[in-house]
Design a protein around this motif. Structure first.
Motif, mmCIF file in Angstrom:
data_model
loop_
_atom_site.group_PDB
_atom_site.id
_atom_site.type_symbol
_atom_site.label_atom_id
_atom_site.label_comp_id
_atom_site.label_asym_id
_atom_site.label_seq_id
_atom_site.Cartn_x
_atom_site.Cartn_y
_atom_site.Cartn_z
ATOM 1 N N ALA A 160 1.171 -1.507 0.405
ATOM 2 C CA ALA A 160 0.454 0.204 -0.454
ATOM 3 C C ALA A 160 1.029 1.217 -0.120
ATOM 4 C CB ALA A 160 -1.003 0.100 1.151
ATOM 5 N N HIS A 161 1.585 1.237 0.532
ATOM 6 C CA HIS A 161 2.898 2.416 1.065
ATOM 7 C C HIS A 161 3.426 2.448 -0.577
ATOM 8 C CE1 HIS A 161 6.194 4.984 2.512
ATOM 9 N NE2 HIS A 161 5.071 5.235 3.777
ATOM 10 N N LEU A 162 4.306 1.321 -0.634
ATOM 11 C CA LEU A 162 4.578 1.531 -2.671
ATOM 12 C C LEU A 162 3.678 2.252 -3.186
ATOM 13 C CD1 LEU A 162 7.201 1.307 -4.252
ATOM 14 C CD2 LEU A 162 6.198 -1.099 -4.862
ATOM 15 N N PHE A 163 2.459 1.724 -3.114
ATOM 16 C CA PHE A 163 1.570 2.226 -3.952
ATOM 17 C C PHE A 163 1.363 3.880 -3.599
ATOM 18 C CE2 PHE A 163 -0.567 -1.916 -5.336
ATOM 19 C CZ PHE A 163 0.729 -2.438 -5.870
ATOM 20 N N CYS A 164 1.056 4.249 -2.963
ATOM 21 C CA CYS A 164 1.262 5.863 -2.499
ATOM 22 C C CYS A 164 2.014 6.400 -3.116
ATOM 23 C CB CYS A 164 0.409 5.741 -0.933
ATOM 24 S SG CYS A 164 -0.536 5.883 -0.267
ATOM 25 N N GLU A 165 3.159 5.794 -2.770
ATOM 26 C CA GLU A 165 4.301 6.623 -3.108
ATOM 27 C C GLU A 165 4.711 7.115 -4.147
ATOM 28 O OE1 GLU A 165 8.902 5.549 -1.556
ATOM 29 O OE2 GLU A 165 9.344 5.226 -3.635
ATOM 30 N N LEU A 166 4.479 6.484 -5.607
ATOM 31 C CA LEU A 166 4.562 6.066 -7.379
ATOM 32 C C LEU A 166 3.373 6.835 -7.434
ATOM 33 C CD1 LEU A 166 5.357 2.034 -7.961
ATOM 34 C CD2 LEU A 166 7.023 4.444 -8.147
ATOM 35 N N TYR A 167 2.305 6.355 -7.515
ATOM 36 C CA TYR A 167 0.951 7.507 -7.236
ATOM 37 C C TYR A 167 1.747 9.063 -7.379
ATOM 38 C CZ TYR A 167 -3.309 9.993 -8.363
ATOM 39 O OH TYR A 167 -3.825 11.255 -8.167
ATOM 40 N N LEU A 168 2.346 9.154 -5.955
ATOM 41 C CA LEU A 168 3.026 11.034 -6.242
ATOM 42 C C LEU A 168 2.890 11.609 -6.686
ATOM 43 C CD1 LEU A 168 1.451 11.435 -1.635
ATOM 44 C CD2 LEU A 168 0.541 11.764 -3.720
ATOM 45 N N LYS A 169 4.077 10.106 -7.116
ATOM 46 C CA LYS A 169 5.517 10.980 -7.708
ATOM 47 C C LYS A 169 5.144 10.700 -9.172
ATOM 48 C CE LYS A 169 10.017 9.268 -7.574
ATOM 49 N NZ LYS A 169 10.519 8.805 -7.553
ATOM 50 N N LEU A 170 4.505 10.167 -9.415
ATOM 51 C CA LEU A 170 4.237 10.774 -11.070
ATOM 52 C C LEU A 170 3.243 11.278 -11.717
ATOM 53 C CD1 LEU A 170 3.354 6.685 -11.540
ATOM 54 C CD2 LEU A 170 4.720 7.823 -13.097
ATOM 55 N N GLN A 171 2.273 11.622 -9.981
ATOM 56 C CA GLN A 171 1.574 12.748 -10.236
ATOM 57 C C GLN A 171 2.611 13.994 -9.917
ATOM 58 O OE1 GLN A 171 -0.228 14.320 -6.396
ATOM 59 N NE2 GLN A 171 -2.694 14.346 -7.193
ATOM 60 N N ALA A 172 3.516 14.058 -9.683
ATOM 61 C CA ALA A 172 4.614 15.395 -9.010
ATOM 62 C C ALA A 172 4.597 16.130 -10.630
ATOM 63 C CB ALA A 172 5.399 14.922 -8.247
ATOM 64 N N VAL A 173 4.734 15.180 -11.557
ATOM 65 C CA VAL A 173 5.559 15.347 -13.048
ATOM 66 C C VAL A 173 4.599 15.622 -14.076
ATOM 67 C CG1 VAL A 173 7.826 14.643 -12.444
ATOM 68 C CG2 VAL A 173 7.013 13.179 -13.250
ATOM 69 N N GLY A 174 2.929 15.589 -13.530
ATOM 70 C CA GLY A 174 1.975 15.365 -14.750
ATOM 71 C C GLY A 174 1.780 14.602 -14.762
ATOM 72 N N LEU A 175 2.228 13.144 -14.513
ATOM 73 C CA LEU A 175 2.086 11.197 -15.066
ATOM 74 C C LEU A 175 0.686 10.892 -14.526
ATOM 75 C CD1 LEU A 175 5.653 11.048 -16.300
ATOM 76 C CD2 LEU A 175 3.447 11.802 -17.712
ATOM 77 N N ALA A 176 0.174 11.547 -13.476
ATOM 78 C CA ALA A 176 -0.304 11.003 -12.687
ATOM 79 C C ALA A 176 -2.204 11.629 -12.654
ATOM 80 C CB ALA A 176 -0.452 9.929 -11.810
#
Lengths: 248, 80
Positions: A160-176
């Motif tokens: 769950a933690h990994l999914f939160c992290e990856l989502y926010l990282k991608l969102q930060a550069v406009g890819l999610a």
């Protein structure tokens, strides 16, 4: 290589740096003139290996990469996943010899930037040196979270933690956005990242699906219950040090 | 290397392994079963009741069962 890929490289690099720091106009212009060597890599191809002494760093323009260590008998520990905008081997600028390997997770477009160019940039603009330093510190903060996860979280919490992290990282550069993001890794990649067996990863994913937290289809992760996912992971996004607070 | 599949049953649900793992030989597959079953149990037992059992069935590429293993947890309250 096409001008398109270069423009894309500069755009994603600026998006990344903007997500963690405020850039001045001069710094922005300097980034725009940074020489890049654009190359395409196939999924699984090594970018730089343990023991190498590269003379360049790479920026991920498109696709994903991962860092890993091989520890004998075919065992592999994935140390981190990297998305567009990341500079996963920036450390090689100051630490000559690679102490782990970096490979393309998917087919990827990379922009190689020579150490010489980065040095010139950071010597002439110390503010940019600070921003790049900050980027490696955030990288280290992410490793600390992974240590906590591998050492102390249950497999379910850590996924769950990994999914939160990856989502926010991608969102930060406009890819999610809208709680939906690409998730191109195989079950085997996830197991090597989380120190679990394939079967165990499969169980955890099934449980997350069954509880209505996520769906995974065609390499796309849909977070069906963001608040609940955060609660399960006890996720605190502070360590990502993103300028804009986590957008729900 | 041949593929082996590891279906795990936890007493309630059975999860079929449709990905599999490459192992040198049946011995290596059995040894993988020995690794994964305790790891799964260690992770999941604390979240559930006092009687739990985990079994794994290892099959080869043709679907023939080659090994099975079971682990059980039995907790007993002595103060109730």
């Amino acid at each position: 290589m096409s001008q398109g890929a270069r423009t894309q490289a500069i755009t994603i690099l600026l998006a990344k740096l903007d997500s963690i720091a405020v850039l001045s106009d001069i710094e922005r212009q300097a980034i725009q003139t940074l020489p890049t060597d654009i190359r395409m890599l196939a999924a699984g191809q090594d970018i730089v290996c343990d023991g190498d002494t590269p003379s360049y760093c790479c920026l991920i323009v498109e696709g994903w990469a991962y860092r890993y260590k091989l520890i004998g008998e075919g065992r592999r520990q994935i140390l981190s996943f990297h998305v567009p905008g990341d500079l996963p081997d920036l450390q090689s600028l100051h630490i000559r010899t690679m102490d782990h390997s970096l490979a393309a997770l998917t087919n990827a477009t990379l922009a190689f930037i020579s150490h010489e160019s980065i040095r010139e940039l950071t010597w002439s603009l110390p503010g940019l040196a600070e921003i790049l330093w900050r980027e490696t510190l955030v990288d280290a903060a992410t490793f600390r979270e992974w240590i906590v996860g591998l050492g102390r979280r249950s497999a379910y919490e850590n996924m769950a933690h990994l999914f939160c992290e990856l989502y926010l990282k991608l969102q930060a550069v406009g890819l999610a956005g809208e709680h939906r993001c690409p998730l191109p890794m195989t079950q085997g990649d996830l197991s090597d990242a989380m120190g679990l067996s394939n079967v165990h990863v499969n169980r955890v994913l099934q449980e997350m699906r069954a509880k209505g937290l996520i769906t995974l289809r065609n390499n796309t992760l849909v977070i069906e219950a963001w608040d609940e996912l955060i609660r399960v992971a006890a996720f605190d996004p502070t360590y990502l040090h993103l300028r804009k607070a986590a957008n729900r | 290397m041949p593929l082996y599949f590891f279906d795990v049953h936890d007493g309630i649900t059975s999860l079929r392994d449709d990905v599999g793992i490459e192992c040198h030989d049946p011995e290596a597959a059995a040894s993988h079963a020995k690794e994964i079953l305790p790891a799964i149990a260690a992770d999941e037992v604390p979240r559930d009741g006092d009687r739990q059992s985990y079994t794994v069935l290892v099959t080869d590429e043709e679907g023939h069962p080659i090994y099975s293993a079971a682990l059980s947890f039995v907790g007993t309250w002595l103060t109730r």
